[in-house]
Design a protein around this motif. Structure first.
Motif, mmCIF file in Angstrom:
data_model
loop_
_atom_site.group_PDB
_atom_site.id
_atom_site.type_symbol
_atom_site.label_atom_id
_atom_site.label_comp_id
_atom_site.label_asym_id
_atom_site.label_seq_id
_atom_site.Cartn_x
_atom_site.Cartn_y
_atom_site.Cartn_z
ATOM 1 N N VAL A 117 19.044 12.372 25.382
ATOM 2 C CA VAL A 117 18.984 10.947 25.749
ATOM 3 C C VAL A 117 18.628 10.810 27.224
ATOM 4 O O VAL A 117 17.797 9.964 27.595
ATOM 5 C CB VAL A 117 20.306 10.226 25.406
ATOM 6 N N LEU A 118 19.225 11.627 28.084
ATOM 7 C CA LEU A 118 18.867 11.587 29.508
ATOM 8 C C LEU A 118 17.379 11.865 29.695
ATOM 9 O O LEU A 118 16.705 11.179 30.476
ATOM 10 C CB LEU A 118 19.701 12.594 30.312
ATOM 11 N N SER A 119 16.861 12.833 28.971
ATOM 12 C CA SER A 119 15.425 13.147 29.053
ATOM 13 C C SER A 119 14.576 11.976 28.579
ATOM 14 O O SER A 119 13.540 11.665 29.175
ATOM 15 C CB SER A 119 15.095 14.397 28.225
ATOM 16 N N GLU A 120 15.026 11.329 27.499
ATOM 17 C CA GLU A 120 14.280 10.168 27.000
ATOM 18 C C GLU A 120 14.279 9.032 28.021
ATOM 19 O O GLU A 120 13.257 8.380 28.246
ATOM 20 C CB GLU A 120 14.872 9.704 25.665
ATOM 21 N N LEU A 121 15.421 8.820 28.666
ATOM 22 C CA LEU A 121 15.480 7.790 29.715
ATOM 23 C C LEU A 121 14.564 8.156 30.875
ATOM 24 O O LEU A 121 13.849 7.302 31.406
ATOM 25 C CB LEU A 121 16.920 7.597 30.198
ATOM 26 N N ASP A 122 14.579 9.425 31.273
ATOM 27 C CA ASP A 122 13.691 9.879 32.351
ATOM 28 C C ASP A 122 12.236 9.632 31.986
ATOM 29 O O ASP A 122 11.446 9.144 32.817
ATOM 30 C CB ASP A 122 13.892 11.375 32.633
ATOM 31 N N GLN A 123 11.869 9.974 30.753
ATOM 32 C CA GLN A 123 10.488 9.781 30.302
ATOM 33 C C GLN A 123 10.116 8.307 30.320
ATOM 34 O O GLN A 123 9.048 7.935 30.792
ATOM 35 C CB GLN A 123 10.304 10.372 28.892
ATOM 36 N N ARG A 124 11.003 7.460 29.819
ATOM 37 C CA ARG A 124 10.734 6.017 29.806
ATOM 38 C C ARG A 124 10.567 5.472 31.222
ATOM 39 O O ARG A 124 9.796 4.546 31.441
ATOM 40 C CB ARG A 124 11.846 5.266 29.094
ATOM 41 N N SER A 125 11.328 6.025 32.159
ATOM 42 C CA SER A 125 11.286 5.507 33.531
ATOM 43 C C SER A 125 9.937 5.765 34.204
ATOM 44 O O SER A 125 9.641 5.157 35.224
ATOM 45 C CB SER A 125 12.421 6.098 34.374
ATOM 46 N N THR A 126 9.115 6.632 33.623
ATOM 47 C CA THR A 126 7.791 6.872 34.202
ATOM 48 C C THR A 126 6.808 5.760 33.855
ATOM 49 O O THR A 126 5.781 5.629 34.524
ATOM 50 C CB THR A 126 7.206 8.231 33.730
ATOM 51 N N THR A 127 7.142 4.971 32.817
ATOM 52 C CA THR A 127 6.213 3.915 32.404
ATOM 53 C C THR A 127 6.828 2.518 32.393
ATOM 54 O O THR A 127 6.104 1.537 32.287
ATOM 55 C CB THR A 127 5.655 4.207 30.995
#
Length: 190
Positions: A117-127
């Protein structure tokens, strides 16, 4: 909710009962009652109010997530997990719900899922925008207070509302001086 956060419990209960008298079946009103009871740590009442909400609208996100968080605070994770998972999916995996899902994963020792989930949030924060408090929930539940407070500082700078800081969901942070300092920054000067 503000009355509840201000410690004016009886006034908060009167206010929510008035709202329910006006519109007793409204999902927003009943889930709002659930959130108010969650804030004052009456988790059984929070669950009961949210159950009323989801009986009327089984897809009402606020009712689902508040009920999940109340079950989690009671340690009833088998009840909490399907509700927060459902809310997360119904929301299109919105960051707020992902943060709460990650929190419950961490609280149940499912660290690989919390990390995902942390990784998914990090990924989302790029866009797109990801509110910092989403990370606070997860890091606080993992017991990583330094990371939780680093993210809480970002949330404070970001202008996050006091609901996130005073939520029982991050109660493990409430007694820490860093948390108290963040709350003090929200207070208007006297």
């Amino acid at each position: 909710w503000l009355l509840a956060l201000a410690g004016r419990r009886s006034e908060a209960i009167i206010a929510i009962r008035r709202a329910q008298d006006v519109d007793p079946l409204a999902p927003l009103v009943n889930s709002g009652a659930g959130w108010m009871y969650f804030l004052i740590r009456e988790y059984d009442k929070a669950i009961a109010e949210c159950q009323k909400c989801v009986e009327v609208d089984p897809h009402f996100l606020v009712g689902l997530y508040v009920m999940a968080m109340a079950y989690a605070k009671k340690g009833l994770y088998d009840e909490a997990m399907p509700l927060i998972s459902r809310a997360t999916e119904l929301s299109g995996r919105a960051p707020f719900y992902l943060g709460l899902l990650g929190q419950i994963y961490a609280e149940t020792g499912r660290m690989a899922e919390a990390d995902a989930v942390l990784s998914e949030l990090d990924q989302r924060s790029t866009t797109s925008y990801v509110p910092p408090h989403c990370y606070v929930y997860i890091h606080a539940s993992r017991g990583d207070k330094d990371q939780a407070f680093a993210w809480q500082e970002k949330a404070c700078q970001d202008g996050a509302p006091p609901f996130y800081f005073m939520s029982p969901a991050i109660e493990s942070l409430h007694d820490d001086p860093r948390h108290k300092a963040h709350l003090a920054r929200m207070q208007p000067p006297s």
